[in-house]
Scaffold this active site. Sequence first.
Site, PDB file in Angstrom:
ATOM      1  N   ARG A 111      13.167  11.838  26.927  1.00 44.30           N
ATOM      2  CA  ARG A 111      12.898  11.913  28.359  1.00 44.30           C
ATOM      3  C   ARG A 111      11.591  11.227  28.703  1.00 44.30           C
ATOM      4  O   ARG A 111      11.426  10.700  29.783  1.00 44.30           O
ATOM      5  CB  ARG A 111      12.860  13.371  28.805  1.00 44.30           C
TER       6      ARG A 111
ATOM      7  N   SER B 244      16.838  22.471  29.731  1.00 47.69           N
ATOM      8  CA  SER B 244      17.513  23.779  29.790  1.00 47.69           C
ATOM      9  C   SER B 244      16.509  24.853  30.198  1.00 47.69           C
ATOM     10  O   SER B 244      16.834  25.777  30.934  1.00 47.69           O
ATOM     11  CB  SER B 244      18.109  24.130  28.422  1.00 47.69           C
TER      12      SER B 244
ATOM     13  N   HIS C  16      22.129  16.404  29.367  1.00 49.11           N
ATOM     14  CA  HIS C  16      22.839  16.364  28.074  1.00 49.11           C
ATOM     15  C   HIS C  16      24.189  15.645  28.228  1.00 49.11           C
ATOM     16  O   HIS C  16      24.549  14.814  27.393  1.00 49.11           O
ATOM     17  CB  HIS C  16      23.133  17.786  27.582  1.00 49.11           C
TER      18      HIS C  16
ATOM     19  N   LYS D 103      14.569  31.075  17.681  1.00 48.90           N
ATOM     20  CA  LYS D 103      14.476  31.048  19.146  1.00 48.90           C
ATOM     21  C   LYS D 103      15.332  32.176  19.712  1.00 48.90           C
ATOM     22  O   LYS D 103      16.368  32.497  19.157  1.00 48.90           O
ATOM     23  CB  LYS D 103      15.012  29.712  19.684  1.00 48.90           C
TER      24      LYS D 103
HETATM   25  P1  ADP Z   1      16.389  21.085  21.190  1.00 46.93           P
HETATM   26  O1  ADP Z   1      16.060  22.547  21.147  1.00 46.93           O
HETATM   27  O2  ADP Z   1      16.944  20.537  19.931  1.00 46.93           O
HETATM   28  O3  ADP Z   1      15.335  20.194  21.809  1.00 46.93           O
HETATM   29  P2  ADP Z   1      17.840  20.683  23.631  1.00 46.93           P
HETATM   30  O4  ADP Z   1      19.169  21.248  24.002  1.00 46.93           O
HETATM   31  O5  ADP Z   1      16.673  21.060  24.477  1.00 46.93           O
HETATM   32  O6  ADP Z   1      17.664  21.077  22.141  1.00 46.93           O
HETATM   33  O7  ADP Z   1      17.912  19.109  23.562  1.00 46.93           O
HETATM   34  C1  ADP Z   1      18.785  18.430  22.704  1.00 46.93           C
HETATM   35  C2  ADP Z   1      18.550  16.949  22.823  1.00 46.93           C
HETATM   36  O8  ADP Z   1      18.881  16.518  24.134  1.00 46.93           O
HETATM   37  C3  ADP Z   1      17.111  16.498  22.590  1.00 46.93           C
HETATM   38  O9  ADP Z   1      17.130  15.238  21.925  1.00 46.93           O
HETATM   39  C4  ADP Z   1      16.545  16.348  23.969  1.00 46.93           C
HETATM   40  O10 ADP Z   1      15.498  15.405  24.013  1.00 46.93           O
HETATM   41  C5  ADP Z   1      17.769  15.844  24.703  1.00 46.93           C
HETATM   42  N1  ADP Z   1      17.720  16.171  26.129  1.00 46.93           N
HETATM   43  C6  ADP Z   1      17.397  17.353  26.686  1.00 46.93           C
HETATM   44  N2  ADP Z   1      17.446  17.279  28.032  1.00 46.93           N
HETATM   45  C7  ADP Z   1      17.793  16.008  28.331  1.00 46.93           C
HETATM   46  C8  ADP Z   1      17.965  15.270  29.549  1.00 46.93           C
HETATM   47  N3  ADP Z   1      17.752  15.834  30.746  1.00 46.93           N
HETATM   48  N4  ADP Z   1      18.344  13.972  29.475  1.00 46.93           N
HETATM   49  C9  ADP Z   1      18.522  13.403  28.268  1.00 46.93           C
HETATM   50  N5  ADP Z   1      18.347  14.013  27.082  1.00 46.93           N
HETATM   51  C10 ADP Z   1      17.990  15.303  27.105  1.00 46.93           C
END
Ligand code: ADP
Length: 166
Positions: free
Chosen positions: A100, A138, A27, A51
């Site tokens: 990803r 996450s 992130h 969630k």
């Molecule tokens: P959500 O529940 O909205 O998917 P996340 O916190 O899992 O929330 O992800 C938020 C955004 O960050 C999404 O667009 C996801 O694809 C992106 N994201 C999550 N992990 C990574 C990563 N390792 N590298 C780049 N982008 C990521």
Amino acid sequence: MAPSAAAGSGPLVAIYPGSFDPVTNGHLDLIRRGAKLADRLIVAVLNNTSKQPLFSVEERTGMLREATAGLDGVEVDSFDGLLVDFAERRGARAIVRGLRGISDYETERDMALLNGRLRPGLETIFLLAGEEWRFLSSRMVKEVVKLGGDVSGLVPGVVWRRLKSI
Ligand code: ADP
């Protein structure tokens, strides 16, 4: 039809929404890169009641604030309800999301199309996940920690300290 506020010009305010439960280095990489594209990047924690998160919204925004302190043009906020309404309130013209791999693509595409329908002119900008972080989520961080693993190289220091104390 009245022109949408999203279709304006001027400084580009973009929103990077997500659960950030917790924020990872993947992130953060996206935040750094997104901040270079937008005049202001609002990292927005979604208060998603469906969630069951590990961290509260306050804890997630707190960790994000600490991890992004010192990054110019980056702000941390939270929202519930529709993303397009939050974008309208914050005067944002774009959403930033990360890709990803193929597994992210279809849901991300549908969300982008839906948001564009709900608020014409609101664009979604996709950034490819940094090569180093493509595998990282996450959810995986939480699973590894639950099994006693070390994720210090995968999350910001503030997050690792919190995870260790759980
Ligand atoms: P959500 O529940 O909205 O998917 P996340 O916190 O899992 O929330 O992800 C938020 C955004 O960050 C999404 O667009 C996801 O694809 C992106 N994201 C999550 N992990 C990574 C990563 N390792 N590298 C780049 N982008 C990521």
